[in-house]
Design a protein around this motif. Structure first.
Motif, PDB file in Angstrom:
ATOM      1  N   ASN A  64      40.299  44.798  31.224  1.00 49.83           N
ATOM      2  CA  ASN A  64      39.210  45.752  31.353  1.00 49.83           C
ATOM      3  C   ASN A  64      37.946  44.952  31.634  1.00 49.83           C
ATOM      4  O   ASN A  64      37.376  44.349  30.727  1.00 49.83           O
ATOM      5  N   MET A  65      37.520  44.907  32.883  1.00 58.31           N
ATOM      6  CA  MET A  65      36.387  44.090  33.310  1.00 58.31           C
ATOM      7  C   MET A  65      35.156  44.974  33.448  1.00 58.31           C
ATOM      8  O   MET A  65      35.112  45.861  34.308  1.00 58.31           O
ATOM      9  N   SER A  66      34.147  44.759  32.597  1.00 58.94           N
ATOM     10  CA  SER A  66      32.967  45.618  32.580  1.00 58.94           C
ATOM     11  C   SER A  66      31.740  44.854  33.059  1.00 58.94           C
ATOM     12  O   SER A  66      31.423  43.783  32.535  1.00 58.94           O
ATOM     13  N   ALA A  67      31.049  45.414  34.054  1.00 62.64           N
ATOM     14  CA  ALA A  67      29.820  44.810  34.574  1.00 62.64           C
ATOM     15  C   ALA A  67      28.619  45.366  33.823  1.00 62.64           C
ATOM     16  O   ALA A  67      28.461  46.584  33.695  1.00 62.64           O
ATOM     17  N   HIS A  68      27.777  44.469  33.318  1.00 63.34           N
ATOM     18  CA  HIS A  68      26.559  44.838  32.588  1.00 63.34           C
ATOM     19  C   HIS A  68      25.379  44.198  33.321  1.00 63.34           C
ATOM     20  O   HIS A  68      25.135  42.996  33.187  1.00 63.34           O
ATOM     21  N   PHE A  69      24.635  44.988  34.088  1.00 64.94           N
ATOM     22  CA  PHE A  69      23.724  44.445  35.080  1.00 64.94           C
ATOM     23  C   PHE A  69      22.541  43.678  34.502  1.00 64.94           C
ATOM     24  O   PHE A  69      22.201  42.590  34.974  1.00 64.94           O
ATOM     25  N   ALA A  70      21.873  44.229  33.492  1.00 61.63           N
ATOM     26  CA  ALA A  70      20.699  43.541  32.946  1.00 61.63           C
ATOM     27  C   ALA A  70      21.074  42.180  32.364  1.00 61.63           C
ATOM     28  O   ALA A  70      20.360  41.197  32.551  1.00 61.63           O
ATOM     29  N   SER A  71      22.225  42.113  31.691  1.00 61.84           N
ATOM     30  CA  SER A  71      22.661  40.837  31.136  1.00 61.84           C
ATOM     31  C   SER A  71      23.147  39.897  32.231  1.00 61.84           C
ATOM     32  O   SER A  71      22.955  38.678  32.146  1.00 61.84           O
ATOM     33  N   ASP A  77      50.935  38.078  43.390  1.00 59.71           N
ATOM     34  CA  ASP A  77      51.904  36.982  43.267  1.00 59.71           C
ATOM     35  C   ASP A  77      52.986  37.233  42.227  1.00 59.71           C
ATOM     36  O   ASP A  77      54.084  36.675  42.325  1.00 59.71           O
ATOM     37  N   VAL A  78      52.693  38.064  41.218  1.00 56.48           N
ATOM     38  CA  VAL A  78      53.577  38.190  40.059  1.00 56.48           C
ATOM     39  C   VAL A  78      54.025  39.639  39.877  1.00 56.48           C
ATOM     40  O   VAL A  78      53.189  40.554  39.820  1.00 56.48           O
ATOM     41  N   ASP A  79      55.316  39.847  39.772  1.00 58.49           N
ATOM     42  CA  ASP A  79      55.887  41.169  39.533  1.00 58.49           C
ATOM     43  C   ASP A  79      56.019  41.374  38.032  1.00 58.49           C
ATOM     44  O   ASP A  79      56.980  40.930  37.403  1.00 58.49           O
ATOM     45  N   ASP A  80      55.022  41.998  37.444  1.00 55.26           N
ATOM     46  CA  ASP A  80      54.995  42.210  35.996  1.00 55.26           C
ATOM     47  C   ASP A  80      54.213  43.493  35.726  1.00 55.26           C
ATOM     48  O   ASP A  80      53.702  44.144  36.651  1.00 55.26           O
ATOM     49  N   ASP A  81      54.105  43.865  34.463  1.00 57.03           N
ATOM     50  CA  ASP A  81      53.317  45.030  34.064  1.00 57.03           C
ATOM     51  C   ASP A  81      51.852  44.605  34.029  1.00 57.03           C
ATOM     52  O   ASP A  81      51.361  44.097  33.021  1.00 57.03           O
ATOM     53  N   LEU A  82      51.130  44.803  35.141  1.00 56.20           N
ATOM     54  CA  LEU A  82      49.777  44.302  35.300  1.00 56.20           C
ATOM     55  C   LEU A  82      48.830  45.433  35.693  1.00 56.20           C
ATOM     56  O   LEU A  82      49.215  46.378  36.379  1.00 56.20           O
ATOM     57  N   TRP A  83      47.557  45.299  35.281  1.00 54.36           N
ATOM     58  CA  TRP A  83      46.574  46.333  35.568  1.00 54.36           C
ATOM     59  C   TRP A  83      45.183  45.725  35.496  1.00 54.36           C
ATOM     60  O   TRP A  83      44.918  44.837  34.684  1.00 54.36           O
ATOM     61  N   LEU A  84      44.256  46.212  36.340  1.00 52.47           N
ATOM     62  CA  LEU A  84      42.856  45.795  36.331  1.00 52.47           C
ATOM     63  C   LEU A  84      41.972  47.029  36.304  1.00 52.47           C
ATOM     64  O   LEU A  84      41.978  47.824  37.244  1.00 52.47           O
ATOM     65  N   GLU A  85      41.228  47.183  35.223  1.00 49.72           N
ATOM     66  CA  GLU A  85      40.295  48.302  35.077  1.00 49.72           C
ATOM     67  C   GLU A  85      38.889  47.735  35.251  1.00 49.72           C
ATOM     68  O   GLU A  85      38.443  46.920  34.439  1.00 49.72           O
ATOM     69  N   ILE A  86      38.183  48.155  36.318  1.00 48.03           N
ATOM     70  CA  ILE A  86      36.827  47.680  36.575  1.00 48.03           C
ATOM     71  C   ILE A  86      35.856  48.802  36.242  1.00 48.03           C
ATOM     72  O   ILE A  86      35.919  49.890  36.818  1.00 48.03           O
ATOM     73  N   LYS A  87      34.944  48.524  35.297  1.00 49.15           N
ATOM     74  CA  LYS A  87      33.969  49.519  34.884  1.00 49.15           C
ATOM     75  C   LYS A  87      32.568  48.971  35.136  1.00 49.15           C
ATOM     76  O   LYS A  87      32.227  47.894  34.658  1.00 49.15           O
ATOM     77  N   LEU A  88      31.777  49.720  35.884  1.00 49.62           N
ATOM     78  CA  LEU A  88      30.396  49.348  36.171  1.00 49.62           C
ATOM     79  C   LEU A  88      29.504  50.169  35.250  1.00 49.62           C
ATOM     80  O   LEU A  88      29.284  51.364  35.471  1.00 49.62           O
ATOM     81  N   MET A  89      29.037  49.532  34.175  1.00 54.11           N
ATOM     82  CA  MET A  89      28.259  50.228  33.158  1.00 54.11           C
ATOM     83  C   MET A  89      26.878  50.539  33.732  1.00 54.11           C
ATOM     84  O   MET A  89      26.148  49.641  34.160  1.00 54.11           O
TER      85      MET A  89
END
Length: 223
Positions: A130-137, A161-173
């Motif tokens: 879960n990758m969250s962007a925090h602009f002021a910081s 590259d990898v066949d696995d249970d993978l996920w990327l959640e991008i949240k722009l706060m």
């Protein structure tokens, strides 16, 4: 949001119950420490500290092993790490390696500010980010927005590259005053070709969203 596909219902006529489409027999939500390198005004004091020490590597490993042995009986647990900023633990990658060696599943909630070198290694041991962007910081550190994008690319490449249970959640706060900035970063991410292709597991790599934030100027304890 992913490419031109629309996953949003235009209207809701009836109420529905929503549940996971896979079982989760065991799950741990672990805020491994309050230490964080960011100072977001909307962060509440209970989860933030500039000085608090992380638990020792030895105590973390002992706790993990005890939980696996005495709670799940050796079965896989979904470990969800938050903070603070969990990746700041000085031996966080070693913790991830240990969990991987135990055939465990991991999720990490992060501000994505660690180096590309860190993420090239860490992503080898993580299932979901879960990758969250925090602009002021972000603005306190030159180049952190570019680094955020590069780290997202590293994770996407791992999914290719990898066949696995993978996920990327991008949240722009997105607190008041940052909507234009969030939309520009959204567009930069949507321009990454890898974002629009399925990973090696045959599934979409993740989701991207703008998250409205109410502003609480006195919410943070900067101790």
């Amino acid at each position: 949001e992913r490419g031109g596909d629309d996953y949003t219902a235009q209207s809701i006529d009836k109420g529905f119950a929503v549940e996971m489409n896979f079982p989760i027999p065991y799950q741990i939500l672990w805020d491994i420490g309050r230490r964080c390198n960011y100072a977001c005004d909307y962060c509440w004091p209970a989860v933030h500290s500039n000085t608090e020490r992380f638990p020792t590597y030895e105590s973390v490993i002992e706790t993990i092993d005890m939980i696996i042995e005495h709670w799940s009986g050796g079965e896989q647990i979904r470990w969800n790490f938050g903070g603070g900023e969990p990746t700041m633990h000085p031996q966080f990658i070693d913790i991830l390696k240990h969990l991987k060696s135990k055939n465990q599943w991991t999720l990490v909630t992060t501000n994505g500010s660690r180096s590309t070198k860190f993420w090239r290694e860490a992503t080898q041991y993580i299932n979901s980010v879960n990758m969250s962007a925090h602009f002021a910081s972000m603005d306190l550190y030159r180049g952190n927005e570019d680094r955020f994008i590069e780290n997202c690319k590293i994770i996407m490449q791992h999914h290719d590259d990898v066949d696995d249970d993978l996920w990327l959640e991008i949240k722009l706060m997105t607190p008041p005053g940052f909507l234009d900035r969030a939309q520009k970063l959204r567009d930069r991410i949507l321009n990454i070709p890898q974002w629009h292709t399925n990973g090696a597991n045959g599934r979409m790599k993740g989701t991207l969203s703008l998250v409205p934030i109410r502003f609480f100027p006195c919410a943070i304890n900067k101790s």
